[in-house]
Design a protein around this motif. Structure first.
Motif, PDB file in Angstrom:
ATOM      1  N   GLU B 271      31.482-140.979 -50.786  1.00 46.44           N
ATOM      2  CA  GLU B 271      30.532-141.859 -50.100  1.00 46.44           C
ATOM      3  C   GLU B 271      29.584-142.513 -51.119  1.00 46.44           C
ATOM      4  O   GLU B 271      29.128-141.857 -52.054  1.00 46.44           O
ATOM      5  CB  GLU B 271      29.730-140.985 -49.134  1.00 46.44           C
ATOM      6  N   THR B 272      29.297-143.810 -50.928  1.00 50.04           N
ATOM      7  CA  THR B 272      28.397-144.505 -51.844  1.00 50.04           C
ATOM      8  C   THR B 272      26.959-144.053 -51.608  1.00 50.04           C
ATOM      9  O   THR B 272      26.513-143.965 -50.466  1.00 50.04           O
ATOM     10  CB  THR B 272      28.484-146.020 -51.609  1.00 50.04           C
ATOM     11  N   LEU B 273      26.242-143.768 -52.685  1.00 50.26           N
ATOM     12  CA  LEU B 273      24.858-143.304 -52.582  1.00 50.26           C
ATOM     13  C   LEU B 273      23.896-144.415 -52.989  1.00 50.26           C
ATOM     14  O   LEU B 273      24.264-145.302 -53.766  1.00 50.26           O
ATOM     15  CB  LEU B 273      24.648-142.069 -53.463  1.00 50.26           C
ATOM     16  N   PRO B 274      22.677-144.385 -52.469  1.00 49.23           N
ATOM     17  CA  PRO B 274      21.711-145.445 -52.798  1.00 49.23           C
ATOM     18  C   PRO B 274      21.183-145.304 -54.237  1.00 49.23           C
ATOM     19  O   PRO B 274      21.336-144.255 -54.855  1.00 49.23           O
ATOM     20  CB  PRO B 274      20.585-145.214 -51.792  1.00 49.23           C
ATOM     21  N   TYR B 275      20.537-146.364 -54.713  1.00 49.35           N
ATOM     22  CA  TYR B 275      19.877-146.307 -56.019  1.00 49.35           C
ATOM     23  C   TYR B 275      18.915-145.129 -56.036  1.00 49.35           C
ATOM     24  O   TYR B 275      18.272-144.831 -55.019  1.00 49.35           O
ATOM     25  CB  TYR B 275      19.087-147.591 -56.281  1.00 49.35           C
ATOM     26  N   GLY B 276      18.816-144.454 -57.168  1.00 50.28           N
ATOM     27  CA  GLY B 276      17.893-143.335 -57.282  1.00 50.28           C
ATOM     28  C   GLY B 276      18.542-141.998 -56.993  1.00 50.28           C
ATOM     29  O   GLY B 276      17.990-140.952 -57.323  1.00 50.28           O
ATOM     30  N   ALA B 277      19.732-142.022 -56.366  1.00 47.19           N
ATOM     31  CA  ALA B 277      20.411-140.760 -56.057  1.00 47.19           C
ATOM     32  C   ALA B 277      21.305-140.355 -57.222  1.00 47.19           C
ATOM     33  O   ALA B 277      21.844-141.192 -57.936  1.00 47.19           O
ATOM     34  CB  ALA B 277      21.243-140.911 -54.792  1.00 47.19           C
ATOM     35  N   LYS B 278      21.421-139.051 -57.374  1.00 43.67           N
ATOM     36  CA  LYS B 278      22.254-138.517 -58.448  1.00 43.67           C
ATOM     37  C   LYS B 278      23.670-138.352 -57.943  1.00 43.67           C
ATOM     38  O   LYS B 278      23.888-137.845 -56.834  1.00 43.67           O
ATOM     39  CB  LYS B 278      21.675-137.157 -58.855  1.00 43.67           C
ATOM     40  N   GLY B 279      24.622-138.796 -58.719  1.00 43.40           N
ATOM     41  CA  GLY B 279      26.015-138.671 -58.298  1.00 43.40           C
ATOM     42  C   GLY B 279      26.961-139.135 -59.378  1.00 43.40           C
ATOM     43  O   GLY B 279      26.566-139.291 -60.545  1.00 43.40           O
ATOM     44  N   GLU B 280      28.217-139.347 -58.989  1.00 41.05           N
ATOM     45  CA  GLU B 280      29.232-139.753 -59.962  1.00 41.05           C
ATOM     46  C   GLU B 280      29.216-141.269 -60.151  1.00 41.05           C
ATOM     47  O   GLU B 280      29.169-142.031 -59.189  1.00 41.05           O
ATOM     48  CB  GLU B 280      30.621-139.297 -59.479  1.00 41.05           C
ATOM     49  N   LEU B 281      29.266-141.667 -61.395  1.00 40.16           N
ATOM     50  CA  LEU B 281      29.283-143.097 -61.734  1.00 40.16           C
ATOM     51  C   LEU B 281      30.671-143.675 -61.483  1.00 40.16           C
ATOM     52  O   LEU B 281      31.674-143.079 -61.875  1.00 40.16           O
ATOM     53  CB  LEU B 281      28.995-143.260 -63.221  1.00 40.16           C
ATOM     54  N   VAL B 282      30.681-144.828 -60.860  1.00 38.16           N
ATOM     55  CA  VAL B 282      31.935-145.524 -60.583  1.00 38.16           C
ATOM     56  C   VAL B 282      31.782-146.966 -61.059  1.00 38.16           C
ATOM     57  O   VAL B 282      30.731-147.575 -60.836  1.00 38.16           O
ATOM     58  CB  VAL B 282      32.238-145.486 -59.061  1.00 38.16           C
ATOM     59  N   PHE B 283      32.786-147.481 -61.736  1.00 37.99           N
ATOM     60  CA  PHE B 283      32.707-148.870 -62.205  1.00 37.99           C
ATOM     61  C   PHE B 283      33.893-149.681 -61.717  1.00 37.99           C
ATOM     62  O   PHE B 283      35.029-149.192 -61.685  1.00 37.99           O
ATOM     63  CB  PHE B 283      32.714-148.933 -63.738  1.00 37.99           C
ATOM     64  N   THR B 284      33.609-150.931 -61.379  1.00 42.78           N
ATOM     65  CA  THR B 284      34.659-151.909 -61.126  1.00 42.78           C
ATOM     66  C   THR B 284      34.506-152.995 -62.187  1.00 42.78           C
ATOM     67  O   THR B 284      33.414-153.523 -62.376  1.00 42.78           O
ATOM     68  CB  THR B 284      34.504-152.530 -59.723  1.00 42.78           C
ATOM     69  N   THR B 285      35.591-153.289 -62.890  1.00 41.47           N
ATOM     70  CA  THR B 285      35.511-154.350 -63.892  1.00 41.47           C
ATOM     71  C   THR B 285      35.741-155.676 -63.175  1.00 41.47           C
ATOM     72  O   THR B 285      36.616-155.764 -62.300  1.00 41.47           O
ATOM     73  CB  THR B 285      36.569-154.180 -64.994  1.00 41.47           C
ATOM     74  N   ILE B 286      34.957-156.703 -63.524  1.00 44.88           N
ATOM     75  CA  ILE B 286      35.116-157.967 -62.801  1.00 44.88           C
ATOM     76  C   ILE B 286      35.429-159.159 -63.708  1.00 44.88           C
ATOM     77  O   ILE B 286      35.463-160.293 -63.251  1.00 44.88           O
ATOM     78  CB  ILE B 286      33.870-158.276 -61.921  1.00 44.88           C
ATOM     79  N   THR B 287      35.675-158.879 -64.989  1.00 42.17           N
ATOM     80  CA  THR B 287      36.079-159.988 -65.864  1.00 42.17           C
ATOM     81  C   THR B 287      37.410-159.720 -66.543  1.00 42.17           C
ATOM     82  O   THR B 287      38.055-160.628 -67.041  1.00 42.17           O
ATOM     83  CB  THR B 287      35.056-160.226 -66.991  1.00 42.17           C
ATOM     84  N   LYS B 288      37.802-158.453 -66.597  1.00 42.01           N
ATOM     85  CA  LYS B 288      38.950-158.106 -67.426  1.00 42.01           C
ATOM     86  C   LYS B 288      40.259-158.681 -66.884  1.00 42.01           C
ATOM     87  O   LYS B 288      40.497-158.691 -65.682  1.00 42.01           O
ATOM     88  CB  LYS B 288      39.058-156.596 -67.593  1.00 42.01           C
ATOM     89  N   GLU B 289      41.101-159.122 -67.829  1.00 42.99           N
ATOM     90  CA  GLU B 289      42.402-159.695 -67.473  1.00 42.99           C
ATOM     91  C   GLU B 289      43.536-158.692 -67.648  1.00 42.99           C
ATOM     92  O   GLU B 289      44.379-158.541 -66.785  1.00 42.99           O
ATOM     93  CB  GLU B 289      42.680-160.928 -68.349  1.00 42.99           C
ATOM     94  N   ALA B 290      43.533-157.997 -68.795  1.00 49.51           N
ATOM     95  CA  ALA B 290      44.667-157.118 -69.094  1.00 49.51           C
ATOM     96  C   ALA B 290      44.588-155.800 -68.340  1.00 49.51           C
ATOM     97  O   ALA B 290      45.597-155.275 -67.887  1.00 49.51           O
ATOM     98  CB  ALA B 290      44.760-156.863 -70.589  1.00 49.51           C
ATOM     99  N   PHE B 291      43.380-155.258 -68.243  1.00 48.92           N
ATOM    100  CA  PHE B 291      43.267-153.920 -67.674  1.00 48.92           C
ATOM    101  C   PHE B 291      42.087-153.811 -66.725  1.00 48.92           C
ATOM    102  O   PHE B 291      41.129-153.092 -66.963  1.00 48.92           O
ATOM    103  CB  PHE B 291      43.138-152.899 -68.820  1.00 48.92           C
ATOM    104  N   PRO B 292      42.159-154.548 -65.605  1.00 49.15           N
ATOM    105  CA  PRO B 292      41.070-154.459 -64.636  1.00 49.15           C
ATOM    106  C   PRO B 292      41.191-153.170 -63.828  1.00 49.15           C
ATOM    107  O   PRO B 292      42.304-152.731 -63.528  1.00 49.15           O
ATOM    108  CB  PRO B 292      41.299-155.673 -63.724  1.00 49.15           C
ATOM    109  N   LEU B 293      40.082-152.551 -63.519  1.00 52.87           N
ATOM    110  CA  LEU B 293      40.112-151.343 -62.701  1.00 52.87           C
ATOM    111  C   LEU B 293      39.150-151.495 -61.535  1.00 52.87           C
ATOM    112  O   LEU B 293      38.029-151.985 -61.705  1.00 52.87           O
ATOM    113  CB  LEU B 293      39.711-150.116 -63.522  1.00 52.87           C
TER     114      LEU B 293
END
Lengths: 143, 431
Positions: B271-293
C-alpha cells in the motif's frame, strides 16, 4: 595391519579438548596416543584409542566432526638412528609421509611410532620386506 | 543550481511533467517488454487507462527477482543495437543482474550527476577524484561522465591503492572526492599517518555513497578532511548513483524527480504511504529508454519529505536509508546477500551448509568473516586439505562478489539456530 585412528576437528577455543576427553572418559575409552596439528584458527586432533568404533560413535553424538583414518603403528628400535632406518626405507620407495607421532607406551623394548602415509599398502609390504615390525590394530588398542 | 528551471519547478508543474513522461514510459514498456505486457494483461490494464498521476498506484510492481528471471536482456525496452552501455551487479546465484543504457540514457544520467556535483559546489575548474570502482559497478563511470559533463577535470583513479590516491590528491589539487564514506575515512586516517595535510589542502567537498553511513561519520569526515560531506544515493537498477543527492542544506537527498517518481510503500501490503511515513522506497523511471522500470521495489527503508527546502529546490527529499526489508548487506560499497555465500558452499558440494557472515569495521574498513561449520564431508584429517578448502572458498567468494573475505572454519553447531532457521548475519559495525 592397519590401525584405525580417530581424527577430530577442533576450533582453537578453550575447553574443547577438555570436553572431548571427558566424553571419551565417560564412555570408558582410553587414549593410547595423541597428537594435535594446528593452525591459528583450528586444530586437528588425532587419537589412537582403546575402542575406535565406539569413540567415533560417542564423539559424533557429542557433536564433534570426526573421521576415521587408517594409519600404521611401526616398532622402531629405541636407539640413536632407529627412526632414520624406517624413514630411509620409506623415502627410497617414494612413499610420502603425511605426518607421524610417537606413542608414550611401548609394546616391547622398541619405541612405537604412528605413521600416516599416502600409499598405505605399499608401505606395509615395504616395511615387511625390511623386517620392520608393524603392530596389528587390536594389539595397539590393547596397549 | 545547474538546472534551476527544473530543480525548482513548482510542484504542480513538475507533476504534470512527470505524468506526461510516465505515460510515455508505460506505452514503451507495454509495447517492447513482454514481461510488462503480461503483467498489464493479468491486471486487465491498458496503457490508456492511466488517466491521472494518481493512477500510478494501478501499475504493477517490479522486484529484483524479475530482473533475474529475465536475464540478461529480457527487460530491455530498446533493441540491443540502440544500447551503448551495460552495467551489472553480482547476482545471488552466479548470474548478475544486468542493466542497459541508450545514448540518451547515458546523457540523462550524466546530466543528473552533473547536477549532483554542482550541488556539492562543483563546477568548471574543479578537480574531481573518482575513487568509486570503475567497471560493471555503476559508481565509477556514473560519477565520471557526470563530472565531465559539468566541465570539471576528472581523475579516474577508481578504488583502492590508497597511497596513490593520496599522492594524486595532493599533487593534482583534488577539490572534490567521490568514494564510499568508509573509504574516505580510511583515506583521512592514512593521510594523517603519513603527515599529509588534507584539511588545509584544496579539497573542499566529498560525494559519498554506495553504503549506509551516519551523521557521526559525516562529522568525522568533515573534520578529518576539512570538507563538506554530501550523501548521494542510487542503485544500478534505477540508473546508478545520482537518483538522489543532498544539497548544501544537508537535510535529506533531493530525488531527481524529472527522471524518477518515488513512492513509499508498506513493504508487507504494498500500500502507498503518505509523505513523512517510513516504508520501502519504490521508484518508477520516466525517462529511460533501454531499461525502464515501473514501481521498482528497492528494499531500502526511508522516509520522503515534501516540505520546501531552503536551497530552493522543489524536488522531494528522502532521508538516509535506515535499513533493508531483506537481508542484503553492503560491505565496502558492494551489495552482498547471504544467499550468494550459500551458493558458493553449495557449489563445493555441501547440501545443507551452515554458515554465518560476521561483518565488522576495523580502522574504517569493513571486514567480512565467513564462518563455515565443518561437516564430515568437508573434514579432512590433513591440515593442508582444510587450508586448501579455506583458500578455495576465499577465492570463489572473491570472484563472485569482488570482495575478499576471511574464512573461519568452525565446529558443528557453533552457529546459533533460532526457530529452526539459522541466523546468517552478525553485523557489528557502528556507523
Amino acid at each position: 595391519m592397519k590401525v584405525q585412528q580417530i581424527s577430530v576437528f577442533l576450533e582453537n577455543k578453550s575447553g574443547r579438548l577438555a570436553t572431548l576427553t571427558e566424553v571419551l572418559g565417560e564412555a570408558g575409552i582410553n587414549i593410547r596416543a595423541l597428537s594435535i596439528a594446528d593452525t591459528s584458527d583450528f586444530g586437528i586432533l588425532r587419537l589412537i584409542v582403546s575402542n575406535p568404533a565406539n569413540a567415533l560413535k560417542v564423539l559424533k553424538e557429542a557433536g564433534f566432526t570426526v573421521s576415521i583414518t587408517d594409519v600404521i603403528a611401526v616398532e622402531v628400535k629405541d636407539e640413536p638412528g632407529g627412526l632414520a632406518v624406517v624413514l630411509k626405507a620409506l623415502e627410497m620407495a617414494g612413499i610420502n609421509i603425511e605426518y607421524l607421532y610417537a606413542f608414550l607406551e611401548k609394546s616391547s623394548n622398541d619405541a612405537l611410532v604412528v605413521f600416516r602415509v599416502e600409499q598405505i599398502d605399499d608401505a606395509l609390504s615395504l616395511l615387511a620386506k625390511n623386517n620392520i615390525n608393524v603392530l596389528k590394530g587390536e594389539d595397539v588398542y590393547k596397549l | 543550481m545547474l538546472h534551476p528551471e527544473i530543480e525548482s519547478m513548482p510542484r504542480e508543474q513538475l507533476q504534470k511533467l512527470q505524468f506526461e513522461k510516465l505515460k510515455k514510459t508505460v506505452e514503451r514498456v507495454y509495447e517492447n517488454v513482454p514481461f510488462y505486457k503480461q503483467k498489464f494483461q493479468e491486471k486487465g490494464l491498458l496503457p490508456g487507462d492511466l488517466k491521472s498521476f494518481d493512477d500510478l498506484k494501478l501499475l504493477p510492481f517490479t522486484v529484483k527477482q524479475d530482473l533475474r528471471d529475465n536475464y540478461p536482456f529480457g527487460l530491455f525496452a530498446a533493441p540491443m543495437s540502440d544500447v551503448v552501455r551495460v552495467h551489472a551487479s553480482s547476482g545471488t546465484t552466479g548470474k548478475p543482474t544486468v542493466v542497459g543504457y541508450t545514448q540518451n540514457d547515458i546523457d540523462g544520467w550524466s546530466d543528473i550527476i552533473a547536477r549532483c556535483v554542482a550541488m556539492a559546489g562543483g563546477g568548471k575548474g574543479d578537480v574531481v577524484q573518482v575513487a568509486y570502482g570503475y567497471g560493471l559497478f555503476t559508481g565509477g563511470l556514473g560519477l565520471h561522465y557526470g563530472a565531465e559533463r559539468l566541465g570539471a577535470a576528472v581523475i579516474p583513479i577508481s578504488g583502492g591503492n590508497t597511497k596513490r590516491q593520496l599522492m594524486l590528491m595532493e599533487d593534482f589539487g583534488t577539490t572534490i572526492l567521490c568514494c564510499t564514506p568508509s573509504y574516505a575515512l580510511f583515506l583521512a586516517e592514512e593521510a594523517r599517518e603519513h603527515g599529509i595535510d588534507l584539511i588545509n589542502g584544496k579539497i573542499k567537498a566529498g560525494i559519498f555513497g554506495a553504503e549506509p553511513w551516519s551523521e557521526n561519520m559525516r562529522k568525522e569526515l568533515e573534520k578529518g578532511l576539512g570538507i563538506k560531506a554530501y550523501n548521494i544515493y542510487g542503485l544500478s537498477e534505477i540508473m546508478g548513483p545520482g537518483v538522489s543527492m543532498e544539497c548544501e542544506c544537508q537535510c535529506g537527498m533531493h530525488i531527481m524527480e524529472d527522471f524518477f517518481i518515488p513512492e513509499i510503500i508498506d513493504p508487507d501490503t504494498g500500500e502507498t504511504l503518505p509523505y513523512g511515513a517510513k516504508g520501502e522506497l519504490v521508484f518508477t523511471t520516466i525517462t529511460k529508454e533501454a531499461f525502464p522500470l515501473l514501481r521498482y521495489r528497492t528494499r531500502d527503508i526511508s522516509v520522503l519529505r515534501e516540505e520546501k527546502c531552503d536551497c530552493g529546490r522543489t524536488f522531494v527529499r528522502m532521508e538516509r536509508v535506515m535499513g533493508r526489508t531483506d537481508d542484503m548487506l553492503i560491505i565496502r560499497g558492494v551489495n552482498v546477500f547471504p544467499s550468494q555465500i550459500e551458493s558458493v558452499l553449495l557449489e563445493i558440494g555441501e547440501t545443507e551448509p551452515h554458515y554465518l557472515l560476521v561483518v565488522d569495521r576495523q580502522g574504517n574498513l569493513d571486514n567480512l568473516e565467513v564462518w563455515v561449520e565443518v561437516s564430515e564431508k568437508m573434514f579432512s584429517d590433513e591440515v593442508r586439505k582444510l587450508e586448501e578448502l579455506e583458500k578455495k572458498l576465499r577465492h570463489e567468494i572473491a570472484s563472485l562478489l569482488g570482495i575478499s573475505a576471511k574464512i573461519k572454519l568452525v565446529e558443528p553447531k557453533t552457529i546459533p539456530r533460532s526457530e529452526g532457521k539459522a541466523k546468517r548475519v552478525v553485523d557489528k559495525r557502528e556507523l
